[in-house]
Design a protein around this motif. Structure first.
Motif, PDB file in Angstrom:
ATOM      1  N   UNK A   1       0.815  -1.161  -0.082  1.00  0.00           N
ATOM      2  CA  UNK A   1      -0.084   0.125  -0.161  1.00  0.00           C
ATOM      3  C   UNK A   1       0.908   1.103  -0.019  1.00  0.00           C
ATOM      4  N   UNK A   2       0.469   2.149  -0.922  1.00  0.00           N
ATOM      5  CA  UNK A   2       1.290   3.371  -0.973  1.00  0.00           C
ATOM      6  C   UNK A   2       0.933   4.239   0.469  1.00  0.00           C
ATOM      7  N   UNK A   3       2.069   5.158   0.633  1.00  0.00           N
ATOM      8  CA  UNK A   3       2.037   6.001   1.677  1.00  0.00           C
ATOM      9  C   UNK A   3       1.069   7.207   1.288  1.00  0.00           C
ATOM     10  N   UNK A  55      10.282   7.993   5.680  1.00  0.00           N
ATOM     11  CA  UNK A  55       8.616   8.226   5.612  1.00  0.00           C
ATOM     12  C   UNK A  55       8.850   9.545   4.558  1.00  0.00           C
ATOM     13  N   UNK A  56       9.584  10.465   4.682  1.00  0.00           N
ATOM     14  CA  UNK A  56       9.509  11.501   3.826  1.00  0.00           C
ATOM     15  C   UNK A  56       9.972  11.189   2.445  1.00  0.00           C
ATOM     16  N   UNK A  57      11.002  10.327   2.363  1.00  0.00           N
ATOM     17  CA  UNK A  57      11.389   9.818   1.215  1.00  0.00           C
ATOM     18  C   UNK A  57      10.290   8.995   0.509  1.00  0.00           C
ATOM     19  N   UNK A  58       9.600   8.045   1.167  1.00  0.00           N
ATOM     20  CA  UNK A  58       8.569   7.391   0.662  1.00  0.00           C
ATOM     21  C   UNK A  58       7.564   8.344   0.251  1.00  0.00           C
ATOM     22  N   UNK A  62       5.756   8.908  -3.284  1.00  0.00           N
ATOM     23  CA  UNK A  62       4.301   8.811  -3.625  1.00  0.00           C
ATOM     24  C   UNK A  62       3.526   9.990  -4.267  1.00  0.00           C
ATOM     25  N   UNK A  63       4.314  11.017  -4.000  1.00  0.00           N
ATOM     26  CA  UNK A  63       3.682  12.503  -4.704  1.00  0.00           C
ATOM     27  C   UNK A  63       4.080  12.370  -5.879  1.00  0.00           C
TER      28      UNK A  63
END
Length: 79
Positions: A1-3, A55-58, A62-63
């Motif tokens: 699942x994408x963040x 999480x910032x990189x993920x 995702x963005x």
């Protein structure tokens, strides 16, 4: 699942002229994506920007994925 990138990225007119940054930092999403595109490993990126979390990189990825799906993007020029 994408963040859900909205939990980890923010645009604030008082921070970096409103450009999208990793939440709680002044690290631009474009800097994260540029680093990934250049082949930098996550550990290298976090070492270069110690305020980042994985999480910032993920979230940045995702963005970028969401932007790539948008129909409103300009079409790529044919070569």
């Amino acid at each position: 699942m994408m963040i859900d990138w909205r939990q980890y990225l923010r645009s604030d007119p008082n921070v970096c002229h409103g450009q999208l940054c990793a939440k709680g930092t002044r690290v631009l999403v474009t800097n994260i994506l540029d680093s990934l595109a250049e082949g930098s490993a996550r550990a290298q990126i976090i070492s270069s920007y110690p305020s980042l979390q994985p999480e910032h990189i993920d979230a940045a990825m995702a963005y970028a994925a969401e932007l790539a799906r948008e129909e409103s993007l300009l079409p790529l020029a044919e070569l």
